[in-house]
Scaffold this motif. Structure first.
Motif, PDB file in Angstrom:
ATOM      1  N   SER A 190     -52.854-136.723  -7.142  1.00 63.98           N
ATOM      2  CA  SER A 190     -51.718-136.329  -7.971  1.00 63.98           C
ATOM      3  C   SER A 190     -50.462-136.774  -7.227  1.00 63.98           C
ATOM      4  O   SER A 190     -50.220-136.353  -6.084  1.00 63.98           O
ATOM      5  CB  SER A 190     -51.693-134.819  -8.206  1.00 63.98           C
ATOM      6  OG  SER A 190     -50.514-134.455  -8.917  1.00 63.98           O
ATOM      7  N   ILE A 191     -49.677-137.649  -7.865  1.00 61.60           N
ATOM      8  CA  ILE A 191     -48.461-138.173  -7.244  1.00 61.60           C
ATOM      9  C   ILE A 191     -47.295-137.860  -8.163  1.00 61.60           C
ATOM     10  O   ILE A 191     -47.212-138.373  -9.277  1.00 61.60           O
ATOM     11  CB  ILE A 191     -48.562-139.693  -6.995  1.00 61.60           C
ATOM     12  CG1 ILE A 191     -49.796-140.008  -6.136  1.00 61.60           C
ATOM     13  CG2 ILE A 191     -47.290-140.208  -6.321  1.00 61.60           C
ATOM     14  CD1 ILE A 191     -50.013-141.486  -5.905  1.00 61.60           C
ATOM     15  N   ALA A 192     -46.427-136.989  -7.677  1.00 61.98           N
ATOM     16  CA  ALA A 192     -45.258-136.546  -8.461  1.00 61.98           C
ATOM     17  C   ALA A 192     -45.680-136.060  -9.844  1.00 61.98           C
ATOM     18  O   ALA A 192     -45.023-136.341 -10.845  1.00 61.98           O
ATOM     19  CB  ALA A 192     -44.230-137.666  -8.563  1.00 61.98           C
ATOM     20  N   GLY A 193     -46.801-135.345  -9.886  1.00 63.23           N
ATOM     21  CA  GLY A 193     -47.267-134.762 -11.131  1.00 63.23           C
ATOM     22  C   GLY A 193     -48.134-135.660 -11.984  1.00 63.23           C
ATOM     23  O   GLY A 193     -48.692-135.209 -12.988  1.00 63.23           O
ATOM     24  N   SER A 194     -48.291-136.925 -11.602  1.00 68.49           N
ATOM     25  CA  SER A 194     -49.132-137.856 -12.360  1.00 68.49           C
ATOM     26  C   SER A 194     -50.517-137.934 -11.722  1.00 68.49           C
ATOM     27  O   SER A 194     -50.639-138.185 -10.519  1.00 68.49           O
ATOM     28  CB  SER A 194     -48.507-139.256 -12.393  1.00 68.49           C
ATOM     29  OG  SER A 194     -47.269-139.234 -13.056  1.00 68.49           O
ATOM     30  N   MET A 195     -51.551-137.716 -12.533  1.00 70.12           N
ATOM     31  CA  MET A 195     -52.916-137.736 -12.032  1.00 70.12           C
ATOM     32  C   MET A 195     -53.457-139.166 -11.976  1.00 70.12           C
ATOM     33  O   MET A 195     -53.269-139.940 -12.915  1.00 70.12           O
ATOM     34  CB  MET A 195     -53.820-136.880 -12.927  1.00 70.12           C
ATOM     35  CG  MET A 195     -53.460-135.409 -12.938  1.00 70.12           C
ATOM     36  SD  MET A 195     -53.600-134.655 -11.295  1.00 70.12           S
ATOM     37  CE  MET A 195     -55.333-134.905 -10.949  1.00 70.12           C
ATOM     38  N   ILE A 196     -54.125-139.505 -10.878  1.00 68.30           N
ATOM     39  CA  ILE A 196     -54.761-140.813 -10.715  1.00 68.30           C
ATOM     40  C   ILE A 196     -56.192-140.558 -10.282  1.00 68.30           C
ATOM     41  O   ILE A 196     -56.443-140.005  -9.210  1.00 68.30           O
ATOM     42  CB  ILE A 196     -54.039-141.686  -9.670  1.00 68.30           C
ATOM     43  CG1 ILE A 196     -52.556-141.831 -10.018  1.00 68.30           C
ATOM     44  CG2 ILE A 196     -54.696-143.052  -9.581  1.00 68.30           C
ATOM     45  CD1 ILE A 196     -51.768-142.628  -9.007  1.00 68.30           C
ATOM     46  N   ALA A 197     -57.136-140.943 -11.128  1.00 66.94           N
ATOM     47  CA  ALA A 197     -58.556-140.699 -10.843  1.00 66.94           C
ATOM     48  C   ALA A 197     -59.049-141.630  -9.747  1.00 66.94           C
ATOM     49  O   ALA A 197     -58.484-142.706  -9.502  1.00 66.94           O
ATOM     50  CB  ALA A 197     -59.381-140.875 -12.117  1.00 66.94           C
ATOM     51  N   SER A 198     -60.151-141.216  -9.103  1.00 65.51           N
ATOM     52  CA  SER A 198     -60.680-141.967  -7.966  1.00 65.51           C
ATOM     53  C   SER A 198     -61.069-143.393  -8.324  1.00 65.51           C
ATOM     54  O   SER A 198     -60.951-144.301  -7.495  1.00 65.51           O
ATOM     55  CB  SER A 198     -61.884-141.227  -7.370  1.00 65.51           C
ATOM     56  OG  SER A 198     -62.883-141.033  -8.352  1.00 65.51           O
TER      57      SER A 198
END
Length: 239
Positions: A190-198
Motif C-alpha cells: 500500500s503506497i499512499a493509500g493505493s494498493m499494489i498486489a504482489s
C-alpha cells in the motif's frame, strides 16, 4: 595455425552450446522450495530427481547455509552437520527418477527461521569422448530449504525511502521484524493509500527472501513526482 584456432573456437562454441542444453535438460528436481520444522515429524522432505537425458547421470547432494546481505546477495557455508541426506550420491539411468530424503538434524530449539540451499550437483562427465583434451561438464540445481519454528510469522515494514541514483526510481529499505523469513513475491503493498498486489511488483526485485531480523533494500519505480516517506508505505504478507 589459423585453422587450428578456428577449430578451437568452434569446439568452445560447441561446448558452450552443449552446456546451455545440459543446464536446461539434464535433470529435473521437485520441489525446488520447501519449509521444514526444526523438530518433530516435519523435519524432512522427499525430493524427486528425474533424469531427462539419454545417458546415466551421477549426482551428489550437498547442504549449505545461506547468509543474505541487504541487497539480497547470497553467500554460502557448508552445513553438512545440519542435514541427513539419503542417498547422498546416486546414478540415475536415462528416463528414471530417484527419491532423496532430506532431513534437518540441526538445532531443534531454533528460535528464528534459517535458510539453506540443498544443492544437487552433477559429477563432471566427459562429453567429447576424447582424452586429456576432453571437456568435462556438469550442471547443478539448488533447492531452497527454510527451517521454520512453529507459529513464527514475518512482520514487514518500510523503514526508509530515498531517491535512487537511477532516474525515475526510488530506493526502498524494508525490515522484517518477525522471526520467520518473508517472500517479497507474497507481499502486497500500500503506497499512499493505493494498493499494489504482489503480482504487480515482481519486476521490482531479483532475490525474493527477506530473512528474519534483517533489512533488504530494493529499487522500485517512482510512485509520485516527489519522494514519499516511509510512513506512506505499508506491507501485507499474504502467506
Amino acid at each position: 595455425m589459423i585453422g587450428q584456432r578456428l577449430g578451437q573456437m568452434a569446439l568452445l562454441l560447441f561446448a558452450a552450446t552443449l552446456l546451455c542444453a545440459l543446464e536446461a535438460w539434464a535433470y529435473r528436481v521437485q520441489p525446488m522450495s520447501y519449509d521444514l520444522a526444526p523438530s518433530g515429524a516435519e523435519t524432512q522432505q522427499t525430493l524427486r530427481i528425474e533424469n531427462t537425458r539419454d545417458f546415466p547421470l551421477t549426482l551428489e547432494l550437498l547442504a549449505y547455509s545461506i547468509e543474505f546481505d541487504e541487497t539480497g546477495t547470497e553467500t554460502y557455508e557448508s552445513a553438512e552437520d545440519d542435514f541427513l541426506i539419503f542417498p547422498p550420491q546416486m546414478i540415475i539411468e536415462p528416463g528414471a527418477s530417484q527419491a532423496v530424503r532430506v532431513q534437518y538434524v540441526g538445532d531443534p530449539a531454533l528460535e528464528v527461521s534459517k535458510s539453506y540451499r540443498i544443492r544437487v550437483e552433477q559429477i563432471p562427465v566427459n562429453v567429447t569422448g576424447g582424452g586429456s583434451g576432453a571437456i568435462g561438464m556438469a550442471v547443478s540445481f539448488s533447492t531452497l530449504a527454510n527451517v521454520v519454528p512453529k507459529n513464527e510469522v514475518p512482520t514487514m515494514n518500510v523503514v526508509n525511502v530515498a531517491a535512487s541514483e537511477t532516474e525515475g526510481m526510488w530506493s526502498v529499505t524494508i525490515e522484517n521484524e518477525g522471526d520467520r523469513y518473508a517472500r517479497l513475491s507474497r507481499t502486497n503493498w500500500s503506497i499512499a493509500g493505493s494498493m499494489i498486489a504482489s503480482d504487480e511488483t515482481k519486476s521490482w526485485y531479483d532475490g525474493n527472501i527477506v530473512p528474519p531480523k534483517s533489512r533488504r533494500t530494493i529499487e522500485i519505480p517512482a510512485q509520485a513526482a516527489e519522494v514519499l516517506s516511509a510512513a506512506d508505505f505499508s506491507l501485507d504478507v499474504t502467506e
